[in-house]
Design a protein around this motif. Sequence first.
Motif, PDB file in Angstrom:
ATOM      1  N   THR A 199       0.786  -1.257  -0.047  1.00 14.73           N
ATOM      2  CA  THR A 199       0.145   0.071   0.152  1.00 14.73           C
ATOM      3  C   THR A 199       0.939   1.184  -0.015  1.00 14.73           C
ATOM      4  O   THR A 199       0.487   2.165  -0.604  1.00 14.73           O
ATOM      5  N   GLU A 200       1.846   1.169   0.833  1.00 11.30           N
ATOM      6  CA  GLU A 200       2.744   2.156   0.933  1.00 11.30           C
ATOM      7  C   GLU A 200       3.755   2.559  -0.429  1.00 11.30           C
ATOM      8  O   GLU A 200       3.781   3.585  -0.838  1.00 11.30           O
ATOM      9  N   LEU A 201       4.089   1.305  -0.781  1.00  8.94           N
ATOM     10  CA  LEU A 201       4.950   1.262  -2.136  1.00  8.94           C
ATOM     11  C   LEU A 201       4.233   2.065  -3.238  1.00  8.94           C
ATOM     12  O   LEU A 201       4.737   2.815  -4.033  1.00  8.94           O
ATOM     13  N   ILE A 202       2.922   1.407  -3.477  1.00  9.14           N
ATOM     14  CA  ILE A 202       1.998   1.967  -4.540  1.00  9.14           C
ATOM     15  C   ILE A 202       1.822   3.376  -4.431  1.00  9.14           C
ATOM     16  O   ILE A 202       1.798   4.337  -5.544  1.00  9.14           O
ATOM     17  N   ALA A 203       1.595   4.184  -3.279  1.00  6.39           N
ATOM     18  CA  ALA A 203       1.414   5.310  -3.030  1.00  6.39           C
ATOM     19  C   ALA A 203       2.554   6.332  -3.383  1.00  6.39           C
ATOM     20  O   ALA A 203       2.560   7.200  -4.119  1.00  6.39           O
ATOM     21  N   LYS A 204       3.730   5.868  -3.131  1.00  7.27           N
ATOM     22  CA  LYS A 204       5.299   6.341  -3.371  1.00  7.27           C
ATOM     23  C   LYS A 204       5.363   6.267  -4.860  1.00  7.27           C
ATOM     24  O   LYS A 204       5.764   7.417  -5.558  1.00  7.27           O
ATOM     25  N   LYS A 205       5.034   5.197  -5.458  1.00  2.00           N
ATOM     26  CA  LYS A 205       5.366   5.159  -7.101  1.00  2.00           C
ATOM     27  C   LYS A 205       4.230   5.881  -7.770  1.00  2.00           C
ATOM     28  O   LYS A 205       4.603   6.411  -8.790  1.00  2.00           O
ATOM     29  N   ARG A 206       3.140   6.018  -7.370  1.00  2.00           N
ATOM     30  CA  ARG A 206       1.927   7.009  -7.927  1.00  2.00           C
ATOM     31  C   ARG A 206       2.525   8.288  -8.052  1.00  2.00           C
ATOM     32  O   ARG A 206       2.302   9.069  -8.848  1.00  2.00           O
ATOM     33  N   ALA A 207       3.095   8.617  -6.763  1.00  2.00           N
ATOM     34  CA  ALA A 207       3.374  10.219  -6.949  1.00  2.00           C
ATOM     35  C   ALA A 207       4.739  10.277  -7.492  1.00  2.00           C
ATOM     36  O   ALA A 207       5.171  11.291  -8.122  1.00  2.00           O
ATOM     37  N   GLU A 208       5.758   9.082  -7.471  1.00  2.00           N
ATOM     38  CA  GLU A 208       7.141   9.487  -8.044  1.00  2.00           C
ATOM     39  C   GLU A 208       7.353   8.100  -8.957  1.00  2.00           C
ATOM     40  O   GLU A 208       7.988   7.264  -8.525  1.00  2.00           O
ATOM     41  N   PRO A 209       6.785   7.791 -10.243  1.00  2.00           N
ATOM     42  CA  PRO A 209       6.956   6.723 -11.044  1.00  2.00           C
ATOM     43  C   PRO A 209       8.374   6.453 -11.410  1.00  2.00           C
ATOM     44  O   PRO A 209       9.093   7.453 -11.348  1.00  2.00           O
ATOM     45  N   GLY A 210       8.686   4.979 -11.642  1.00  2.00           N
ATOM     46  CA  GLY A 210      10.252   4.833 -11.903  1.00  2.00           C
ATOM     47  C   GLY A 210       9.863   4.009 -13.362  1.00  2.00           C
ATOM     48  O   GLY A 210       9.009   3.473 -13.567  1.00  2.00           O
ATOM     49  N   ASP A 211      10.850   3.559 -13.587  1.00  2.00           N
ATOM     50  CA  ASP A 211      11.104   2.604 -14.882  1.00  2.00           C
ATOM     51  C   ASP A 211      10.819   1.239 -14.332  1.00  2.00           C
ATOM     52  O   ASP A 211      12.022   0.173 -14.378  1.00  2.00           O
ATOM     53  N   ASP A 212       9.955   0.914 -13.949  1.00  2.00           N
ATOM     54  CA  ASP A 212       9.579  -0.552 -13.370  1.00  2.00           C
ATOM     55  C   ASP A 212       8.316  -1.159 -13.459  1.00  2.00           C
ATOM     56  O   ASP A 212       7.581  -0.429 -14.042  1.00  2.00           O
ATOM     57  N   LEU A 213       8.080  -2.272 -13.371  1.00  2.00           N
ATOM     58  CA  LEU A 213       6.875  -3.106 -13.842  1.00  2.00           C
ATOM     59  C   LEU A 213       5.680  -2.441 -12.810  1.00  2.00           C
ATOM     60  O   LEU A 213       4.592  -2.346 -13.137  1.00  2.00           O
ATOM     61  N   LEU A 214       5.871  -2.265 -11.516  1.00  2.00           N
ATOM     62  CA  LEU A 214       4.886  -1.689 -10.631  1.00  2.00           C
ATOM     63  C   LEU A 214       4.437  -0.587 -11.026  1.00  2.00           C
ATOM     64  O   LEU A 214       3.246   0.026 -11.161  1.00  2.00           O
ATOM     65  N   SER A 215       5.124   0.536 -11.487  1.00  2.00           N
ATOM     66  CA  SER A 215       5.090   1.745 -12.051  1.00  2.00           C
ATOM     67  C   SER A 215       4.320   1.716 -13.152  1.00  2.00           C
ATOM     68  O   SER A 215       3.189   2.622 -13.279  1.00  2.00           O
ATOM     69  N   ASP A 216       4.520   0.824 -14.116  1.00  2.00           N
ATOM     70  CA  ASP A 216       3.804   0.445 -15.311  1.00  2.00           C
ATOM     71  C   ASP A 216       2.106  -0.101 -15.024  1.00  2.00           C
ATOM     72  O   ASP A 216       1.302   0.606 -15.598  1.00  2.00           O
ATOM     73  N   LEU A 217       2.366  -0.713 -14.033  1.00  2.00           N
ATOM     74  CA  LEU A 217       0.778  -1.366 -13.516  1.00  2.00           C
ATOM     75  C   LEU A 217      -0.046  -0.208 -13.154  1.00  2.00           C
ATOM     76  O   LEU A 217      -1.067  -0.150 -13.291  1.00  2.00           O
ATOM     77  N   ILE A 218       0.820   0.630 -12.104  1.00  2.00           N
ATOM     78  CA  ILE A 218       0.005   2.066 -11.762  1.00  2.00           C
ATOM     79  C   ILE A 218      -0.557   2.687 -12.904  1.00  2.00           C
ATOM     80  O   ILE A 218      -1.889   2.969 -12.953  1.00  2.00           O
ATOM     81  N   ARG A 219       0.035   2.938 -13.906  1.00  2.00           N
ATOM     82  CA  ARG A 219      -0.339   3.932 -15.078  1.00  2.00           C
ATOM     83  C   ARG A 219      -1.292   3.171 -15.827  1.00  2.00           C
ATOM     84  O   ARG A 219      -2.205   3.577 -16.073  1.00  2.00           O
ATOM     85  N   VAL A 220      -1.148   1.713 -16.031  1.00  2.00           N
ATOM     86  CA  VAL A 220      -2.411   0.946 -16.675  1.00  2.00           C
ATOM     87  C   VAL A 220      -3.558   1.235 -15.664  1.00  2.00           C
ATOM     88  O   VAL A 220      -4.544   1.501 -16.257  1.00  2.00           O
ATOM     89  N   ARG A 221      -3.458   1.157 -14.269  1.00  2.00           N
ATOM     90  CA  ARG A 221      -4.817   1.146 -13.670  1.00  2.00           C
ATOM     91  C   ARG A 221      -5.263   2.442 -13.612  1.00  2.00           C
ATOM     92  O   ARG A 221      -6.408   2.809 -13.789  1.00  2.00           O
ATOM     93  N   ASP A 222      -4.548   3.667 -13.711  1.00  2.00           N
ATOM     94  CA  ASP A 222      -4.790   5.116 -13.601  1.00  2.00           C
ATOM     95  C   ASP A 222      -5.281   5.397 -14.846  1.00  2.00           C
ATOM     96  O   ASP A 222      -6.429   6.106 -15.100  1.00  2.00           O
ATOM     97  N   ASP A 223      -4.514   4.930 -16.364  1.00  2.00           N
ATOM     98  CA  ASP A 223      -4.857   5.376 -17.402  1.00  2.00           C
ATOM     99  C   ASP A 223      -6.236   4.871 -17.717  1.00  2.00           C
ATOM    100  O   ASP A 223      -7.042   5.475 -18.624  1.00  2.00           O
ATOM    101  N   GLU A 224      -6.488   3.704 -17.414  1.00  2.00           N
ATOM    102  CA  GLU A 224      -7.842   2.924 -17.700  1.00  2.00           C
ATOM    103  C   GLU A 224      -8.753   3.214 -16.823  1.00  2.00           C
ATOM    104  O   GLU A 224     -10.088   2.668 -16.892  1.00  2.00           O
ATOM    105  N   ALA A 225      -8.753   4.528 -15.772  1.00  2.00           N
ATOM    106  CA  ALA A 225      -9.862   4.623 -14.714  1.00  2.00           C
ATOM    107  C   ALA A 225     -11.034   5.207 -15.463  1.00  2.00           C
ATOM    108  O   ALA A 225     -12.031   4.902 -14.679  1.00  2.00           O
ATOM    109  N   GLY A 226     -11.033   5.519 -16.467  1.00  2.00           N
ATOM    110  CA  GLY A 226     -12.395   6.121 -17.159  1.00  2.00           C
ATOM    111  C   GLY A 226     -13.172   5.042 -17.955  1.00  2.00           C
ATOM    112  O   GLY A 226     -14.089   5.397 -18.541  1.00  2.00           O
ATOM    113  N   ASP A 227     -12.526   3.827 -17.801  1.00  2.00           N
ATOM    114  CA  ASP A 227     -12.994   2.843 -18.919  1.00  2.00           C
ATOM    115  C   ASP A 227     -14.230   2.036 -18.071  1.00  2.00           C
ATOM    116  O   ASP A 227     -14.362   0.650 -18.624  1.00  2.00           O
ATOM    117  N   GLY A 228     -14.728   2.356 -16.975  1.00  2.00           N
ATOM    118  CA  GLY A 228     -15.695   1.571 -16.250  1.00  2.00           C
ATOM    119  C   GLY A 228     -15.174   0.096 -15.964  1.00  2.00           C
ATOM    120  O   GLY A 228     -14.221  -0.138 -15.278  1.00  2.00           O
TER     121      GLY A 228
END
Length: 409
Positions: A199-228
């Motif tokens: 929970t803490e790591l996702i919050a940190k990477k959401r604020a400061e994304p890196g070049d890693d899989l978790l940051s990419d998964l967060i981007r997928v989650r947030d970029d798709e947020a409007g797709d119901g």
Amino acid sequence: MQNTAHAAGTDGPELVDPAPMIEDLYPALATLREAGPVHRIAGTDGRPAWLVTRYEDVRRLLADPRLALDKRHAAPGNYSGFSLPPALDANLLNMDPPDHTRVRRLVVKAFTPGRVERMREPVRRIADELLDTIAPDGRADLLTAYAGQLPIIVVCDLLGVPQRDRRDFRAWSDALITPDPTRPRAAKEAVGSMLRFYTELIAKKRAEPGDDLLSDLIRVRDDEAGDGDGRLTEDELTSLAFLILLAGYENTVHLIANSVLTLLDHPAVLQELRADPGGLAAAFDELARYEGPASLGIRRFPLEEIEIGGVTIPAGETVLLSLASAHRDPAQFKDPDEFNPHLGRSGHLALGHGIHYCLGAPLARMEMEIALAALVRRFPGLRLDVPREQLRWRPSIRARGLISLPVAW
């Protein structure tokens, strides 16, 4: 071990004792496989389950949509597997279509072949550094010093886990996968620690994304947020990170260690691979078949009454698919109890089959090939440091892994 498999609904089929499978896995499975295709056993949670033993059935059922992974389809009182909080339980191993289809489609956007290929040189460097550390000693427990180190470093690099937290990750994983009976609360404490950490790591990477899989998964989650319905939920995001750690660590550790032992047991093949490490790519499938890290597939629950090998199983009962038995089935593989990478035997199920085929299969394959190539190159005199009969396997019918692997060179 007698054949107790017959239709549910008859008067109480006697449960097969799983102890022989812990004591001597393959002979016990051969006895069951020859006696019948399905048996009633005491499952991994102590409750009755149906064990499927023959290759043709196991392969077909791995992809059969009538068998659900979602625990909500278990009949009341039938299954009591390890309980996880929702934020860790919403992962692909507990999902069926359409949720599984949706989540897997989104994860593929981040878990690309290009990302895995970019890790090849870093994985090779990690393997060399680990061998540099142990080389002067002339001996080591290869399970803890090498096979157990490489995957946790790789998966933490993949997810972007900070260096300072990696020791905790391994302790948490061990507490979940190989619980200590003298510390009954350790697994529950590990789950709580992992949930807080993610929970803490996702919050940190959401604020400061890196070049890693978790940051990419967060981007997928947030970029798709409007797709119901086409989006990842926050629980699914956290659960994916949790699953990637456990699957990427545990299975690869024992895939590497089991393969080392197999090669030490077959010195002629080891010598061939030492002369031509490129042959490891071709040997991978035979190593995974012969001594894979998972004895069972993920438990499944029939959505309706289903017949398997002439045995009728009611909806909601627990079905266990024996990968280890399928891989030694003489109806599928010639001389299945012999290890021979030259036979070109294909069709192993160590990485799954159907829609649940392992997303991380290319990474696991690459890690094992690099780990073994580095080892046979650096230590030409590699040998067991204890008599073969002293080696012990973990007391589990679910996983196939050594407790330790003492070697010398």
